[in-house]
Motif scaffolding. Structure first.
Motif, PDB file in Angstrom:
ATOM      1  N   CYS A 251      -5.262  94.290 100.812  1.00 10.44           N
ATOM      2  CA  CYS A 251      -4.846  94.306 102.221  1.00 10.44           C
ATOM      3  C   CYS A 251      -3.709  95.277 102.513  1.00 10.44           C
ATOM      4  N   ALA A 252      -2.655  95.276 101.684  1.00 13.49           N
ATOM      5  CA  ALA A 252      -1.510  96.147 101.955  1.00 13.49           C
ATOM      6  C   ALA A 252      -1.888  97.631 101.922  1.00 13.49           C
ATOM      7  N   ALA A 264      -3.907  99.341 113.747  1.00 14.63           N
ATOM      8  CA  ALA A 264      -3.018  98.198 113.589  1.00 14.63           C
ATOM      9  C   ALA A 264      -3.585  97.235 112.562  1.00 14.63           C
ATOM     10  N   SER A 265      -2.715  96.360 112.056  1.00 12.51           N
ATOM     11  CA  SER A 265      -3.130  95.281 111.157  1.00 12.51           C
ATOM     12  C   SER A 265      -2.355  94.034 111.528  1.00 12.51           C
ATOM     13  N   SER A 266      -2.915  92.875 111.188  1.00 15.56           N
ATOM     14  CA  SER A 266      -2.223  91.619 111.500  1.00 15.56           C
ATOM     15  C   SER A 266      -2.750  90.500 110.618  1.00 15.56           C
ATOM     16  N   ASN A 267      -1.873  89.554 110.322  1.00 15.58           N
ATOM     17  CA  ASN A 267      -2.281  88.309 109.678  1.00 15.58           C
ATOM     18  C   ASN A 267      -2.310  87.172 110.682  1.00 15.58           C
ATOM     19  N   GLY A 268      -2.233  87.517 111.962  1.00 18.75           N
ATOM     20  CA  GLY A 268      -2.183  86.538 113.032  1.00 18.75           C
ATOM     21  C   GLY A 268      -0.800  86.349 113.595  1.00 18.75           C
ATOM     22  N   GLU A 270       2.065  88.777 112.237  1.00 17.49           N
ATOM     23  CA  GLU A 270       2.811  90.013 112.027  1.00 17.49           C
ATOM     24  C   GLU A 270       1.924  91.034 111.343  1.00 17.49           C
ATOM     25  N   SER A 271       2.412  92.258 111.291  1.00 11.58           N
ATOM     26  CA  SER A 271       1.689  93.301 110.564  1.00 11.58           C
ATOM     27  C   SER A 271       1.553  92.911 109.100  1.00 11.58           C
ATOM     28  N   ILE A 272       0.411  93.227 108.523  1.00  9.89           N
ATOM     29  CA  ILE A 272       0.206  93.004 107.089  1.00  9.89           C
ATOM     30  C   ILE A 272       1.285  93.723 106.281  1.00  9.89           C
ATOM     31  N   LEU A 273       1.767  94.845 106.786  1.00  9.21           N
ATOM     32  CA  LEU A 273       2.765  95.631 106.057  1.00  9.21           C
ATOM     33  C   LEU A 273       4.122  94.933 105.990  1.00  9.21           C
ATOM     34  N   ARG A 283      -2.899  85.702  98.999  1.00  2.00           N
ATOM     35  CA  ARG A 283      -4.068  86.051  99.807  1.00  2.00           C
ATOM     36  C   ARG A 283      -3.733  85.870 101.283  1.00  2.00           C
ATOM     37  N   THR A 284      -4.496  86.533 102.120  1.00  5.54           N
ATOM     38  CA  THR A 284      -4.187  86.475 103.538  1.00  5.54           C
ATOM     39  C   THR A 284      -5.434  86.691 104.387  1.00  5.54           C
TER      40      THR A 284
END
Length: 303
Positions: A251-252, A264-268, A270-273, A283-284
């Motif tokens: 993911c990162a 963009a990326s998100s875990n719901g 915040e950004s995955i980064l 895991r995410t």
């Protein structure tokens, strides 16, 4: 890297280039091995995560570790097949990688890939994806290509695609950027059975006449978004279908590439980064792609 556009980067980042070159050599060797014949059989073992290992998983892992060690610029490396921080006796960087993403679909002759994240200095635990100095993924399809996010002349990140032809790598696309596209890759669809937000979102995409593009492989699905200039990959979780994708190895690095291209990326939340790598097996749930599409979909991950 052989293309003349890379020469200024080479001069400024000699040690990092050695790592990237080691990755490109590994991808080339893995590509050749994949095309030699049936390498999809199981070896009768599992990795420390309990995943069944295929011959090509083990071979690709060995190829990458060998080249990273030989380049002399990698202090620490870790892979999904060897999930521990291994000392490679080099100096400069740490590399985390998934040697063969999508190995479960090798038997169907689908495109598969590999994922690489590169951090400055020794050690991977305690880092975030935002601290990567470069990331890359490889695609083994009708042609072998690598998409690479690396420091640019302006101090930001540029995203390039390199293609392998006649044993040489060259830049085939420079400065990849993502816009908005109505393309949807709905992973972990089983979660829709008890994640109503996800079920409703999938139905809304169908009603809005989104194009479905889903292969069952993380890399080929993200590569489709990068190739077409936009779209959405979403892999939520639910009580019965928990998150499977690993932050460090998958993911990162892909989040860095997508965000560097203007996505963009998100875990719901915040950004995955922004997520800390506090475990090699963390895991995410994840949504990746065009900015507006990620914003529309991230509520599906909040379960």
């Amino acid at each position: 890297m052989k293309d003349s556009d890379c020469e200024s980067f080479r001069a400024q980042h000699k040690s990092l280039v050695r790592v990237i070159d080691a990755i490109l050599v590994s991808v080339s060797e893995t590509s050749n091995f994949l095309r030699q014949g049936d390498s999809s059989g199981q070896v009768g073992s599992t990795n420390r995560f309990g995943d069944h290992q295929l011959k090509i998983d083990v071979k690709a892992d060995d190829i990458i570790f060998s080249n990273l060690r030989a380049c002399g610029a990698v202090a620490t490396a870790s892979s999904e097949e060897k999930p521990e921080e291994l000392d490679l006796e080099g100096h400069g960087f740490s590399v985390a990688f998934d040697p063969l993403d999508g190995s479960s679909i090798v038997g169907a002759n689908f495109a598969v890939g590999a994922i690489f994240g590169i951090w400055d200095g020794p050690g991977l635990l305690g880092r975030t994806g935002a601290q990567q100095v470069a990331a890359a993924y490889a695609v083994y399809g009708p042609r072998t290509s690598v998409v690479l996010a690396r420091p640019g002349a302006t101090g930001g990140l540029t995203v390039d695609e390199l293609s392998l032809r006649d044993g040489e790598w060259s830049v085939s696309r420079h400065g990849i950027r993502l816009g908005e596209k109505k393309v949807f890759a709905p992973a972990n669809l089983r979660a829709a059975a008890d994640n109503k937000a996800y079920a409703d979102f999938v139905s809304a995409c169908i009603a809005d006449k989104y194009t479905l593009r889903y292969t069952g492989g993380f890399v080929p699905d993200i590569n489709h978004i990068m190739a077409k200039g936009g779209g959405l990959f979403v892999n939520p979780a639910s009580t019965s279908a928990p998150a499977k994708l690993r932050l460090l190895y998958e993911c990162a690095p892909l989040a860095l590439i997508v965000e560097a291209a203007g996505g963009a990326s998100s875990n719901g939340k915040e950004s995955i980064l922004s997520m800390q790598i506090d475990s090699l097996d963390r895991r995410t749930a994840i949504t990746l792609g065009s900015q507006d599409e990620v914003a529309r979909s991230e509520h599906c991950l909040q379960v």
